[in-house]
Design a protein around this motif. Structure first.
Motif, PDB file in Angstrom:
ATOM      1  N   LEU A 122      24.531  48.420 -10.100  1.00 11.64           N
ATOM      2  CA  LEU A 122      23.584  48.862 -11.126  1.00 11.64           C
ATOM      3  C   LEU A 122      22.838  50.116 -10.670  1.00 11.64           C
ATOM      4  O   LEU A 122      22.546  51.004 -11.466  1.00 11.64           O
ATOM      5  N   ASP A 123      22.524  50.177  -9.374  1.00 18.31           N
ATOM      6  CA  ASP A 123      21.878  51.361  -8.819  1.00 18.31           C
ATOM      7  C   ASP A 123      22.753  52.589  -8.994  1.00 18.31           C
ATOM      8  O   ASP A 123      22.293  53.657  -9.402  1.00 18.31           O
ATOM      9  N   ARG A 124      24.044  52.468  -8.694  1.00 23.30           N
ATOM     10  CA  ARG A 124      24.966  53.599  -8.862  1.00 23.30           C
ATOM     11  C   ARG A 124      25.095  53.974 -10.344  1.00 23.30           C
ATOM     12  O   ARG A 124      25.236  55.150 -10.684  1.00 23.30           O
ATOM     13  N   TYR A 125      25.074  52.971 -11.216  1.00 24.08           N
ATOM     14  CA  TYR A 125      25.152  53.233 -12.661  1.00 24.08           C
ATOM     15  C   TYR A 125      23.965  54.076 -13.124  1.00 24.08           C
ATOM     16  O   TYR A 125      24.129  55.087 -13.829  1.00 24.08           O
ATOM     17  N   VAL A 126      22.754  53.693 -12.714  1.00 28.47           N
ATOM     18  CA  VAL A 126      21.552  54.442 -13.107  1.00 28.47           C
ATOM     19  C   VAL A 126      21.586  55.842 -12.503  1.00 28.47           C
ATOM     20  O   VAL A 126      21.257  56.830 -13.168  1.00 28.47           O
ATOM     21  N   ALA A 127      22.001  55.944 -11.228  1.00 31.92           N
ATOM     22  CA  ALA A 127      22.009  57.242 -10.538  1.00 31.92           C
ATOM     23  C   ALA A 127      22.959  58.234 -11.188  1.00 31.92           C
ATOM     24  O   ALA A 127      22.669  59.433 -11.254  1.00 31.92           O
ATOM     25  N   ILE A 128      24.106  57.760 -11.670  1.00 34.58           N
ATOM     26  CA  ILE A 128      25.124  58.661 -12.226  1.00 34.58           C
ATOM     27  C   ILE A 128      24.954  58.866 -13.734  1.00 34.58           C
ATOM     28  O   ILE A 128      25.121  59.975 -14.239  1.00 34.58           O
ATOM     29  N   CYS A 129      24.593  57.800 -14.443  1.00 32.00           N
ATOM     30  CA  CYS A 129      24.482  57.901 -15.901  1.00 32.00           C
ATOM     31  C   CYS A 129      23.106  58.378 -16.362  1.00 32.00           C
ATOM     32  O   CYS A 129      22.986  58.967 -17.444  1.00 32.00           O
ATOM     33  N   TYR A 130      22.061  58.121 -15.569  1.00 27.86           N
ATOM     34  CA  TYR A 130      20.706  58.556 -15.923  1.00 27.86           C
ATOM     35  C   TYR A 130      20.036  59.224 -14.716  1.00 27.86           C
ATOM     36  O   TYR A 130      18.994  58.764 -14.240  1.00 27.86           O
ATOM     37  N   PRO A 131      20.616  60.308 -14.208  1.00 31.37           N
ATOM     38  CA  PRO A 131      20.094  60.906 -12.962  1.00 31.37           C
ATOM     39  C   PRO A 131      18.649  61.398 -13.069  1.00 31.37           C
ATOM     40  O   PRO A 131      17.899  61.321 -12.103  1.00 31.37           O
ATOM     41  N   LEU A 132      18.249  61.900 -14.240  1.00 33.01           N
ATOM     42  CA  LEU A 132      16.894  62.438 -14.391  1.00 33.01           C
ATOM     43  C   LEU A 132      15.839  61.338 -14.450  1.00 33.01           C
ATOM     44  O   LEU A 132      14.655  61.587 -14.182  1.00 33.01           O
ATOM     45  N   ARG A 133      16.260  60.135 -14.811  1.00 37.53           N
ATOM     46  CA  ARG A 133      15.316  59.009 -14.917  1.00 37.53           C
ATOM     47  C   ARG A 133      15.453  58.018 -13.754  1.00 37.53           C
ATOM     48  O   ARG A 133      14.825  56.968 -13.755  1.00 37.53           O
ATOM     49  N   TYR A 134      16.300  58.366 -12.792  1.00 31.27           N
ATOM     50  CA  TYR A 134      16.601  57.452 -11.683  1.00 31.27           C
ATOM     51  C   TYR A 134      15.335  56.986 -10.961  1.00 31.27           C
ATOM     52  O   TYR A 134      15.110  55.785 -10.762  1.00 31.27           O
ATOM     53  N   ALA A 135      14.465  57.935 -10.585  1.00 28.55           N
ATOM     54  CA  ALA A 135      13.263  57.599  -9.818  1.00 28.55           C
ATOM     55  C   ALA A 135      12.254  56.809 -10.638  1.00 28.55           C
ATOM     56  O   ALA A 135      11.493  56.005 -10.085  1.00 28.55           O
ATOM     57  N   THR A 136      12.242  57.016 -11.953  1.00 29.92           N
ATOM     58  CA  THR A 136      11.276  56.299 -12.794  1.00 29.92           C
ATOM     59  C   THR A 136      11.773  54.906 -13.187  1.00 29.92           C
ATOM     60  O   THR A 136      10.977  54.013 -13.449  1.00 29.92           O
ATOM     61  N   ILE A 137      13.108  54.729 -13.231  1.00 27.99           N
ATOM     62  CA  ILE A 137      13.669  53.400 -13.553  1.00 27.99           C
ATOM     63  C   ILE A 137      13.627  52.490 -12.338  1.00 27.99           C
ATOM     64  O   ILE A 137      13.139  51.354 -12.405  1.00 27.99           O
ATOM     65  N   LEU A 138      14.142  52.977 -11.201  1.00 25.83           N
ATOM     66  CA  LEU A 138      14.204  52.155  -9.987  1.00 25.83           C
ATOM     67  C   LEU A 138      13.020  52.490  -9.077  1.00 25.83           C
ATOM     68  O   LEU A 138      13.160  53.115  -8.025  1.00 25.83           O
ATOM     69  N   THR A 139      11.855  52.044  -9.496  1.00 21.37           N
ATOM     70  CA  THR A 139      10.653  52.208  -8.670  1.00 21.37           C
ATOM     71  C   THR A 139      10.612  51.110  -7.610  1.00 21.37           C
ATOM     72  O   THR A 139      11.349  50.110  -7.702  1.00 21.37           O
ATOM     73  N   ASN A 140       9.751  51.261  -6.633  1.00 22.31           N
ATOM     74  CA  ASN A 140       9.639  50.255  -5.568  1.00 22.31           C
ATOM     75  C   ASN A 140       9.288  48.865  -6.104  1.00 22.31           C
ATOM     76  O   ASN A 140       9.868  47.870  -5.655  1.00 22.31           O
ATOM     77  N   PRO A 141       8.332  48.733  -7.063  1.00 20.71           N
ATOM     78  CA  PRO A 141       8.058  47.402  -7.621  1.00 20.71           C
ATOM     79  C   PRO A 141       9.277  46.781  -8.307  1.00 20.71           C
ATOM     80  O   PRO A 141       9.505  45.576  -8.198  1.00 20.71           O
ATOM     81  N   VAL A 142      10.054  47.609  -9.016  1.00 18.45           N
ATOM     82  CA  VAL A 142      11.264  47.099  -9.684  1.00 18.45           C
ATOM     83  C   VAL A 142      12.275  46.618  -8.648  1.00 18.45           C
ATOM     84  O   VAL A 142      12.868  45.534  -8.798  1.00 18.45           O
ATOM     85  N   ILE A 143      12.462  47.391  -7.590  1.00 17.72           N
ATOM     86  CA  ILE A 143      13.393  47.010  -6.522  1.00 17.72           C
ATOM     87  C   ILE A 143      12.958  45.694  -5.890  1.00 17.72           C
ATOM     88  O   ILE A 143      13.782  44.799  -5.640  1.00 17.72           O
ATOM     89  N   ALA A 144      11.652  45.551  -5.629  1.00 19.49           N
ATOM     90  CA  ALA A 144      11.129  44.314  -5.024  1.00 19.49           C
ATOM     91  C   ALA A 144      11.357  43.119  -5.954  1.00 19.49           C
ATOM     92  O   ALA A 144      11.753  42.032  -5.500  1.00 19.49           O
ATOM     93  N   LYS A 145      11.142  43.316  -7.250  1.00 15.47           N
ATOM     94  CA  LYS A 145      11.284  42.208  -8.209  1.00 15.47           C
ATOM     95  C   LYS A 145      12.734  41.770  -8.356  1.00 15.47           C
ATOM     96  O   LYS A 145      13.029  40.559  -8.346  1.00 15.47           O
ATOM     97  N   VAL A 146      13.655  42.740  -8.497  1.00 11.84           N
ATOM     98  CA  VAL A 146      15.060  42.351  -8.671  1.00 11.84           C
ATOM     99  C   VAL A 146      15.620  41.772  -7.369  1.00 11.84           C
ATOM    100  O   VAL A 146      16.465  40.860  -7.398  1.00 11.84           O
ATOM    101  N   GLY A 147      15.137  42.287  -6.231  1.00 10.91           N
ATOM    102  CA  GLY A 147      15.558  41.716  -4.946  1.00 10.91           C
ATOM    103  C   GLY A 147      15.092  40.277  -4.796  1.00 10.91           C
ATOM    104  O   GLY A 147      15.858  39.407  -4.369  1.00 10.91           O
ATOM    105  N   LEU A 148      13.837  40.017  -5.169  1.00  8.85           N
ATOM    106  CA  LEU A 148      13.295  38.652  -5.102  1.00  8.85           C
ATOM    107  C   LEU A 148      14.026  37.737  -6.072  1.00  8.85           C
ATOM    108  O   LEU A 148      14.349  36.591  -5.739  1.00  8.85           O
ATOM    109  N   ALA A 149      14.299  38.223  -7.283  1.00  8.75           N
ATOM    110  CA  ALA A 149      15.012  37.408  -8.277  1.00  8.75           C
ATOM    111  C   ALA A 149      16.405  37.041  -7.786  1.00  8.75           C
ATOM    112  O   ALA A 149      16.867  35.904  -7.961  1.00  8.75           O
ATOM    113  N   THR A 150      17.091  37.999  -7.146  1.00 13.81           N
ATOM    114  CA  THR A 150      18.429  37.735  -6.601  1.00 13.81           C
ATOM    115  C   THR A 150      18.377  36.693  -5.494  1.00 13.81           C
ATOM    116  O   THR A 150      19.223  35.791  -5.430  1.00 13.81           O
ATOM    117  N   PHE A 151      17.370  36.808  -4.627  1.00  7.93           N
ATOM    118  CA  PHE A 151      17.201  35.831  -3.547  1.00  7.93           C
ATOM    119  C   PHE A 151      16.916  34.435  -4.111  1.00  7.93           C
ATOM    120  O   PHE A 151      17.533  33.445  -3.687  1.00  7.93           O
TER     121      PHE A 151
END
Length: 317
Positions: A122-151
């Motif tokens: 999903l990270d590669r999808y956002v980086a390639i398909c939405y490069p200009l919004r990459y930093a605003t979509i995958l913020t640190n809080p979002v990364i922490a939340k999806v990582g916790l949800a996966t765990f």
């Protein structure tokens, strides 16, 4: 152990048989496994340390890679030290509750690993398909939340396994023909119906494996469409090159996983047991061993950070 005509108690311990039929080769088999384990420890710890220390790697892609490295470390550490005790010291006895704990951690961490690979797609999808919004979509809080949800998904789905095993009577053999307490290898020793265990195992495989692979497939379908639409061949190659390490990690993880899964359910009479057990061990050892190497070779930023780190160490000395 049979107590009366209608009641059973759990065995005090199981005996891990190692690789039946290859007992004389245990020492020789242990050497490459031990080398792989040491490589995985050094590679993954080094990768996590590098991502932590190098500010240029403080990006979503590398945070997910650090998660993958930590999960890989825990996965192989739950099984290989015990396997080496079997191969080197002939210590085969494992307490019943310790066996259940190992079962929970092995399957839990492999479930989490699958989820992290999905997040990386999903990270590669956002980086390639939405490069200009990459930093605003995958913020640190979002990364922490999806990582916790996966765990939490991996942990919660695996919690029933020990309880489903604990309810079973084991009045046959207590010898597990494996190097670790794999769920199906243990329940097959029961003298009662294991239908519930099999059904729940298939349900978990659908909820984790099939779901994650579907998400990965959809992500790469969208990535492929986006890459093909680029006008420059150089841009297409540069965009897709960022995915090659992740694609390699997917292949390294899922190919032996599928072999192990289908062998347990459909191929136990056609696949030699020693081959199945060796592949099951490689399934837990190959990703931790190869992923740091693959990412180190395929990812320019990591190569540059490694060179910078060693040059800095050399300069300070």
């Amino acid at each position: 152990m049979l107590v009366s005509n209608s009641s059973y108690v759990a065995p005090e311990s199981f005996i891990l048989g190692g690789i039946p039929g290859l007992e004389r080769a245990h020492i020789w088999i242990s050497l490459p496994l031990c080398a792989m384990y040491i490589t995985s420890l050094v590679g993954n710890l080094g990768l996590v340390y590098l991502i932590h220390c190098e500010e240029s790697l403080h990006r979503p892609m590398y945070f997910f890679l650090a998660m993958l490295s930590l999960v890989d470390l825990f996965t192989c550490t739950t099984t290989l030290p015990r396997a080496l005790c079997i191969f080197w010291l002939n210590i085969k006895k494992i307490n019943f509750n310790a066996c259940l704990a190992q079962m929970f951690f092995v399957h839990g961490f492999t479930g989490v690993e699958s989820g992290v690979l999905m997040l990386m797609a999903l990270d590669r999808y956002v980086a390639i398909c939405y490069p200009l919004r990459y930093a605003t979509i995958l913020t640190n809080p979002v990364i922490a939340k999806v990582g916790l949800a996966t765990f939490l998904r991996g942990v919660m789905l695996m919690i029933p396994f020990p309880f489903l095993v604990k309810r079973l009577p084991f009045c046959k053999s207590n010898i597990v023909s494996h190097t670790y307490c794999d769920h199906m290898s243990v329940v097959k020793l029961s003298c009662a119906s294991i239908k519930v265990n099999v059904i729940y195992g298939l349900m978990v495989a659908l909820l984790i494996g099939v779901f994650d692979i579907s998400c990965i497939s959809v992500s790469y379908t969208m990535i492929l469409r986006a890459v093909i639409s680029l006008s420059s061949a150089d841009a297409r190659q540069k965009a897709f090159s960022t995915c090659t390490a992740h694609i390699s990690a997917i292949i390294i993880t899922y190919v032996p996983a599928f072999f192990t899964f289908f062998t347990h359910r459909f191929g136990e009479h056609t696949i030699p047991p020693p081959l199945h057990i060796i592949v099951a061990n490689l399934y837990l050892l190959l990703p931790p061993t190869l992923n740091p190497i693959v990412y180190g070779v395929k990812t320019k930023q990591i190569r540059e950070s490694v060179i910078k780190f060693f040059q800095g160490e050399k300069g300070s000395s």
